[in-house]
Design an enzyme around this catalytic site. Structure first.
Site, PDB file in Angstrom:
ATOM      1  N   TYR A   1      -0.482   1.755  -3.048  1.00 39.53           N
ATOM      2  CA  TYR A   1       0.483   2.762  -3.495  1.00 39.53           C
ATOM      3  C   TYR A   1       0.507   2.849  -5.016  1.00 39.53           C
ATOM      4  O   TYR A   1       0.387   3.929  -5.591  1.00 39.53           O
ATOM      5  CB  TYR A   1       1.867   2.414  -2.956  1.00 39.53           C
ATOM      6  CG  TYR A   1       2.984   3.274  -3.504  1.00 39.53           C
ATOM      7  CD1 TYR A   1       3.051   4.636  -3.210  1.00 39.53           C
ATOM      8  CD2 TYR A   1       3.978   2.737  -4.320  1.00 39.53           C
ATOM      9  CE1 TYR A   1       4.070   5.431  -3.714  1.00 39.53           C
ATOM     10  CE2 TYR A   1       5.000   3.518  -4.822  1.00 39.53           C
ATOM     11  CZ  TYR A   1       5.042   4.870  -4.527  1.00 39.53           C
ATOM     12  OH  TYR A   1       6.057   5.646  -5.033  1.00 39.53           O
TER      13      TYR A   1
ATOM     14  N   ASP B   1       7.687   2.812 -10.588  1.00 39.66           N
ATOM     15  CA  ASP B   1       7.629   1.496 -11.239  1.00 39.66           C
ATOM     16  C   ASP B   1       6.492   0.643 -10.671  1.00 39.66           C
ATOM     17  O   ASP B   1       6.113  -0.364 -11.279  1.00 39.66           O
ATOM     18  CB  ASP B   1       8.968   0.761 -11.059  1.00 39.66           C
ATOM     19  CG  ASP B   1       9.365   0.588  -9.603  1.00 39.66           C
ATOM     20  OD1 ASP B   1       9.070   1.483  -8.793  1.00 39.66           O
ATOM     21  OD2 ASP B   1       9.985  -0.442  -9.271  1.00 39.66           O
TER      22      ASP B   1
ATOM     23  N   THR C   1       4.779   7.649   0.147  1.00 43.08           N
ATOM     24  CA  THR C   1       5.643   6.573  -0.347  1.00 43.08           C
ATOM     25  C   THR C   1       5.807   5.423   0.638  1.00 43.08           C
ATOM     26  O   THR C   1       6.565   4.493   0.372  1.00 43.08           O
ATOM     27  CB  THR C   1       7.046   7.126  -0.687  1.00 43.08           C
ATOM     28  OG1 THR C   1       7.583   7.760   0.481  1.00 43.08           O
ATOM     29  CG2 THR C   1       6.966   8.127  -1.823  1.00 43.08           C
TER      30      THR C   1
ATOM     31  N   ILE D   1      -1.061  20.686  -0.496  1.00 46.07           N
ATOM     32  CA  ILE D   1      -1.095  20.539  -1.952  1.00 46.07           C
ATOM     33  C   ILE D   1      -2.414  19.971  -2.474  1.00 46.07           C
ATOM     34  O   ILE D   1      -2.633  19.930  -3.685  1.00 46.07           O
ATOM     35  CB  ILE D   1       0.086  19.674  -2.452  1.00 46.07           C
ATOM     36  CG1 ILE D   1       0.083  18.302  -1.776  1.00 46.07           C
ATOM     37  CG2 ILE D   1       1.409  20.406  -2.225  1.00 46.07           C
ATOM     38  CD1 ILE D   1       1.177  17.370  -2.270  1.00 46.07           C
TER      39      ILE D   1
ATOM     40  N   TRP E   1      13.360   2.338  -7.109  1.00 42.09           N
ATOM     41  CA  TRP E   1      14.377   2.019  -6.106  1.00 42.09           C
ATOM     42  C   TRP E   1      15.233   3.240  -5.745  1.00 42.09           C
ATOM     43  O   TRP E   1      16.464   3.198  -5.800  1.00 42.09           O
ATOM     44  CB  TRP E   1      15.267   0.889  -6.612  1.00 42.09           C
ATOM     45  CG  TRP E   1      14.612  -0.436  -6.818  1.00 42.09           C
ATOM     46  CD1 TRP E   1      13.281  -0.680  -7.045  1.00 42.09           C
ATOM     47  CD2 TRP E   1      15.255  -1.716  -6.835  1.00 42.09           C
ATOM     48  NE1 TRP E   1      13.064  -2.024  -7.205  1.00 42.09           N
ATOM     49  CE2 TRP E   1      14.261  -2.690  -7.087  1.00 42.09           C
ATOM     50  CE3 TRP E   1      16.570  -2.130  -6.688  1.00 42.09           C
ATOM     51  CZ2 TRP E   1      14.537  -4.053  -7.179  1.00 42.09           C
ATOM     52  CZ3 TRP E   1      16.855  -3.477  -6.788  1.00 42.09           C
ATOM     53  CH2 TRP E   1      15.844  -4.427  -7.015  1.00 42.09           C
TER      54      TRP E   1
END
Length: 285
Positions: A127, A104, A64, A39, A153
């Site tokens: 991150y 978040d 992640t 990508i 979360w």
């Protein structure tokens, strides 16, 4: 034409979208992962999109591994920033819709009021910084009919996540400590996946827009773990510990509750409470 490219298809959200494929026959899905489609390669992605006649991109791909990102800045930059920039350019060139999933972690966690989309970002980790760079790249290129959705979360019956970790530990231990001073809201990936597919026909914005999505309600990781064990009727002692007692490479936001009023009002959606969604996921597991 409703051909959807789902990137990061082996992750939690990508897997939930795959599970919904038969429920949404009006869409024709193309699921890819990084091993199948680079990508970060503009030519490769553009060729794939044009060959498959893609009209919608849902970008679930990301690096992640929050703690690993602190020492692997190159991979985080590639997947969380450069790949996103690539998608934004292609979306604009081909006049296709782009939904990019963010986090978040773009906030510093010092607020005690749920974060709205307009609150200034201030990430505290590699991150978070690379995810914010991805957001800024989309905003600069500004493809029409495209949005950024920040979530928090995330868990699912697929992949590795907090819920599965707690279930595993409950079978291995009689007692464990879980962090009590980080506050947020769990997000069942299936709920987010359904929302994405429902709002696609309503995307008609000229400039990029940001929305927040998580389940309703607020809890700590400690509360989350207690709910898991209560629902499953597992007898395990859970001790509340502070973040300082469990140091990690990356700094986590202490408070990352997201305000969802904007997405609920714009797309007329209802969002389930986190406990209700947790029960549904645990039934599957």
């Amino acid at each position: 034409m409703n051909n959807i490219l789902v990137t990061g298809s082996n992750g939690q959200l990508g897997s939930e979208l795959r599970a919904l494929e038969l429920t949404y026959p009006k869409y024709h899905f193309h699921f890819t992962d990084y091993e199948e489609l680079d990508i970060t390669n503009h030519t490769a992605v553009k060729t794939y999109i044009e060959t498959a006649n893609i009209s919608i991109i849902i970008n679930c791909a990301a690096h992640t591994a929050v703690d690993k990102a602190e020492s692997d800045i190159e991979m985080s930059t590639k997947l969380n920033h450069l790949a996103v920039e690539n998608f934004a350019k292609i979306a604009k060139e081909n006049n296709i819709k782009l939904i990019h999933i963010s986090t978040d972690y773009v906030f510093d966690g010092t607020s005690y009021i749920p974060y709205t989309e307009s609150i200034k970002s201030n990430p505290q980790s590699v991150y978070g910084n690379t995810k914010l760079a991805g957001e800024e790249a989309i905003q600069k290129i500004n493809p029409s009919n495209s949005i950024i959705i920040r979530t928090s979360w995330v868990y699912s019956s697929y992949g590795n996540n907090f819920v599965k970790t707690m279930l595993r530990l409950a079978n291995e231990r009689k007692e464990l400590g879980v962090i009590v001073d980080q506050i947020g809201t769990p997000t069942y990936a299936k709920d987010l996946a359904v929302t994405l597919l429902e709002i696609i026909p309503q995307l008609n914005n000229k400039s990029i827009e940001i929305y927040h999505y998580s389940n309703e309600g607020v809890c700590s990781w400690y509360d989350f773990s207690k709910a898991i064990f209560e629902i499953k009727k597992f007898k395990i002692k859970v001790n509340a510990i502070e973040t300082s007692q469990y140091p990690t490479a990356a700094k986590r936001p202490f408070y990352s509750v997201l305000n969802k009023n904007k997405i609920k009002k714009r797309f007329q959606i209802e969002i389930p409470n986190w406990r209700d969604s947790l029960k549904e996921c645990l039934q599957i597991l």
